[in-house]
Scaffold this motif. Structure first.
Motif, PDB file in Angstrom:
ATOM      1  N   SER A  23       0.873  -1.172  -0.110  1.00  0.00           N
ATOM      2  CA  SER A  23       0.049  -0.185  -0.037  1.00  0.00           C
ATOM      3  C   SER A  23       0.986   1.282   0.040  1.00  0.00           C
ATOM      4  O   SER A  23       0.485   2.272  -0.608  1.00  0.00           O
ATOM      5  CB  SER A  23      -0.966   0.095   1.164  1.00  0.00           C
ATOM      6  OG  SER A  23      -1.795  -0.966   0.979  1.00  0.00           O
ATOM      7  N   HIS A  26       1.833   2.278  -3.470  1.00  0.00           N
ATOM      8  CA  HIS A  26       0.893   2.404  -4.514  1.00  0.00           C
ATOM      9  C   HIS A  26       1.140   3.344  -5.540  1.00  0.00           C
ATOM     10  O   HIS A  26       0.942   3.181  -6.638  1.00  0.00           O
ATOM     11  CB  HIS A  26      -0.523   2.679  -3.586  1.00  0.00           C
ATOM     12  CG  HIS A  26      -1.852   2.947  -4.638  1.00  0.00           C
ATOM     13  ND1 HIS A  26      -2.400   1.827  -5.028  1.00  0.00           N
ATOM     14  CD2 HIS A  26      -2.323   4.097  -5.227  1.00  0.00           C
ATOM     15  CE1 HIS A  26      -3.415   2.052  -5.935  1.00  0.00           C
ATOM     16  NE2 HIS A  26      -3.441   3.574  -6.015  1.00  0.00           N
ATOM     17  N   LEU A 161      -7.309   4.069  -9.669  1.00  0.00           N
ATOM     18  CA  LEU A 161      -7.419   3.171  -8.626  1.00  0.00           C
ATOM     19  C   LEU A 161      -6.648   3.593  -7.294  1.00  0.00           C
ATOM     20  O   LEU A 161      -5.881   4.423  -7.187  1.00  0.00           O
ATOM     21  CB  LEU A 161      -6.533   1.790  -8.920  1.00  0.00           C
ATOM     22  CG  LEU A 161      -7.200   1.030 -10.206  1.00  0.00           C
ATOM     23  CD1 LEU A 161      -6.313  -0.311 -10.286  1.00  0.00           C
ATOM     24  CD2 LEU A 161      -8.679   0.273  -9.590  1.00  0.00           C
ATOM     25  N   GLY A 164      -5.063   0.316  -1.730  1.00  0.00           N
ATOM     26  CA  GLY A 164      -5.553  -1.045  -1.436  1.00  0.00           C
ATOM     27  C   GLY A 164      -6.311  -1.851  -2.284  1.00  0.00           C
ATOM     28  O   GLY A 164      -6.742  -2.869  -2.053  1.00  0.00           O
ATOM     29  N   GLN A 165      -6.808  -0.933  -3.373  1.00  0.00           N
ATOM     30  CA  GLN A 165      -7.730  -1.760  -4.520  1.00  0.00           C
ATOM     31  C   GLN A 165      -6.898  -2.986  -5.174  1.00  0.00           C
ATOM     32  O   GLN A 165      -7.484  -3.757  -5.683  1.00  0.00           O
ATOM     33  CB  GLN A 165      -8.401  -0.884  -5.691  1.00  0.00           C
ATOM     34  CG  GLN A 165      -9.353  -0.095  -4.997  1.00  0.00           C
ATOM     35  CD  GLN A 165     -10.075   1.048  -5.981  1.00  0.00           C
ATOM     36  OE1 GLN A 165      -9.541   1.790  -6.242  1.00  0.00           O
ATOM     37  NE2 GLN A 165     -11.099   0.193  -6.414  1.00  0.00           N
ATOM     38  N   LYS A 167      -5.163  -5.331  -4.173  1.00  0.00           N
ATOM     39  CA  LYS A 167      -5.499  -6.535  -3.313  1.00  0.00           C
ATOM     40  C   LYS A 167      -6.831  -7.211  -3.448  1.00  0.00           C
ATOM     41  O   LYS A 167      -7.087  -8.378  -3.009  1.00  0.00           O
ATOM     42  CB  LYS A 167      -5.055  -6.068  -1.639  1.00  0.00           C
ATOM     43  CG  LYS A 167      -3.770  -5.697  -1.487  1.00  0.00           C
ATOM     44  CD  LYS A 167      -3.499  -5.375   0.090  1.00  0.00           C
ATOM     45  CE  LYS A 167      -2.326  -4.814   0.380  1.00  0.00           C
ATOM     46  NZ  LYS A 167      -1.991  -4.833   1.859  1.00  0.00           N
ATOM     47  N   LYS A 168      -7.729  -6.489  -4.052  1.00  0.00           N
ATOM     48  CA  LYS A 168      -9.304  -6.843  -4.188  1.00  0.00           C
ATOM     49  C   LYS A 168      -9.219  -8.043  -5.054  1.00  0.00           C
ATOM     50  O   LYS A 168      -8.518  -7.976  -6.046  1.00  0.00           O
ATOM     51  CB  LYS A 168     -10.240  -5.722  -4.298  1.00  0.00           C
ATOM     52  CG  LYS A 168     -10.273  -4.596  -3.427  1.00  0.00           C
ATOM     53  CD  LYS A 168     -11.265  -3.957  -3.615  1.00  0.00           C
ATOM     54  CE  LYS A 168     -11.835  -2.785  -2.477  1.00  0.00           C
ATOM     55  NZ  LYS A 168     -12.839  -1.851  -2.886  1.00  0.00           N
ATOM     56  N   LYS A 169     -10.042  -9.138  -4.613  1.00  0.00           N
ATOM     57  CA  LYS A 169     -10.434 -10.133  -5.599  1.00  0.00           C
ATOM     58  C   LYS A 169     -11.534  -9.806  -6.744  1.00  0.00           C
ATOM     59  O   LYS A 169     -12.340  -8.728  -6.533  1.00  0.00           O
ATOM     60  CB  LYS A 169     -10.943 -11.198  -4.727  1.00  0.00           C
ATOM     61  CG  LYS A 169      -9.973 -11.858  -3.800  1.00  0.00           C
ATOM     62  CD  LYS A 169      -9.119 -12.921  -4.462  1.00  0.00           C
ATOM     63  CE  LYS A 169      -9.731 -14.158  -4.928  1.00  0.00           C
ATOM     64  NZ  LYS A 169      -8.708 -15.000  -5.437  1.00  0.00           N
ATOM     65  N   ASN A 171     -14.583  -9.759  -8.627  1.00  0.00           N
ATOM     66  CA  ASN A 171     -16.165  -9.763  -8.193  1.00  0.00           C
ATOM     67  C   ASN A 171     -16.694 -10.836  -8.983  1.00  0.00           C
ATOM     68  O   ASN A 171     -16.714 -10.936 -10.242  1.00  0.00           O
ATOM     69  CB  ASN A 171     -16.720  -8.437  -8.332  1.00  0.00           C
ATOM     70  CG  ASN A 171     -18.229  -8.490  -7.857  1.00  0.00           C
ATOM     71  OD1 ASN A 171     -18.978  -9.143  -8.350  1.00  0.00           O
ATOM     72  ND2 ASN A 171     -18.501  -7.934  -6.669  1.00  0.00           N
ATOM     73  N   THR A 199      -6.364 -11.523  -7.973  1.00  0.00           N
ATOM     74  CA  THR A 199      -6.627 -10.201  -7.708  1.00  0.00           C
ATOM     75  C   THR A 199      -6.869  -8.964  -8.591  1.00  0.00           C
ATOM     76  O   THR A 199      -6.205  -9.321  -9.847  1.00  0.00           O
ATOM     77  CB  THR A 199      -5.756  -9.526  -6.602  1.00  0.00           C
ATOM     78  OG1 THR A 199      -4.386  -9.843  -7.139  1.00  0.00           O
ATOM     79  CG2 THR A 199      -5.661 -10.876  -5.389  1.00  0.00           C
ATOM     80  N   ILE A 200      -6.990  -7.840  -8.274  1.00  0.00           N
ATOM     81  CA  ILE A 200      -6.879  -6.668  -9.241  1.00  0.00           C
ATOM     82  C   ILE A 200      -5.346  -6.680  -9.701  1.00  0.00           C
ATOM     83  O   ILE A 200      -5.040  -6.508 -10.843  1.00  0.00           O
ATOM     84  CB  ILE A 200      -7.337  -5.536  -8.792  1.00  0.00           C
ATOM     85  CG1 ILE A 200      -8.734  -5.470  -8.647  1.00  0.00           C
ATOM     86  CG2 ILE A 200      -7.013  -4.107  -9.865  1.00  0.00           C
ATOM     87  CD1 ILE A 200      -9.749  -5.915  -9.548  1.00  0.00           C
TER      88      ILE A 200
END
Length: 236
Positions: A23, A26, A161, A164-165, A167-169, A171, A199-200
């Motif tokens: 993070s 980033h 972005l 933290g984004q 790390k998102k899986k 959807n 992840t993204i």
């Protein structure tokens, strides 16, 4: 891009892999992505002024030779135009559906019709006759313009972005959109399953960068083989 530049691209991709989930790094990760990505589209997309891999593919080769199918290459028999189209489709659907949850560039710009093709999937698991048909009929200028539009949109998406984004899986509903919009066929369901586990950051590190790099290098090897064959036929 010469050998030294390719080594540098690979080293920077490794660095991007190392920092993209941190993070505190980033902003640096986004800037490094933009630099890497700029080298995978025409120089007009990244506005860097530096020669790119796509520039290397497109310079000094007649259009009819981009369409040649099948090609005698050890790792692919598909035409150069197929590879360029496939790259654009993969980047378009992963960035716009899976990351941004937005309309695909192909839909917004009516690019499927402009390119004179009658399907909108990714190109995975196509039959030989389908690849031959696309290679012959696709509108070349529209294909290049579509690639540019996809590249520019990707840069907008990633630049926006937030920390933290990465790390998102992905959807699940967005995976379903791939099938709803015929971007991925049932025969290529394995591809959607592969992306669903990412992840993204994973999408950025493959469809938006490494995938382009690998296929553009295939295009260059095809081009070099064709040019070598042409010189030999002319007695050079």
């Amino acid at each position: 891009m010469d050998v030294i530049q390719r080594k540098e691209w690979n080293a920077n991709h490794k660095k991007l892999t190392e920092i993209i989930l941190k993070s505190e790094e980033h902003s640096q990760a986004i800037q490094l992505f933009l630099s890497q990505h700029a080298l995978l589209h025409s120089s007009s997309v990244g506005n860097s002024g530096n020669p790119t891999l796509e520039d290397e593919v497109l310079i000094d080769l007649e259009e009819k030779l981009y369409r040649e199918y099948p090609v005698a290459n050890r790792d692919t028999k598909n035409s150069i135009v197929w590879h360029l189209w496939h790259l654009a489709r993969i980047e378009d659907m992963t960035m716009n559906i899976l990351i941004a949850n937005d309309e695909q560039v192909s839909v917004k710009g009516n690019w499927t019709e402009k390119m004179n093709i009658d399907f909108c999937h990714s190109g995975n698991d196509m039959r030989d006759e389908e690849i031959a048909g696309l290679s012959k009929s696709i509108d070349f200028d529209s294909l290049i313009a579509y690639r540019q539009a996809v590249g520019r949109r990707t840069r907008e998406i990633i630049s926006l972005l937030e920390q933290g984004q990465f790390k998102k899986k992905v959807n699940k509903n967005r995976i379903n959109r791939l099938f709803d919009e015929n971007a991925v066929t049932q025969e290529a369901a394995w591809l959607a399953d592969y992306w669903s586990k990412k992840t993204i950051a994973g999408l950025i590190l493959m469809p938006a960068t490494r995938h382009n790099y690998l296929h553009l290098n295939k295009c260059i090897r095809i081009k070099e083989k064709i040019q070598k064959r042409m010189k030999k036929s002319k007695g050079y």
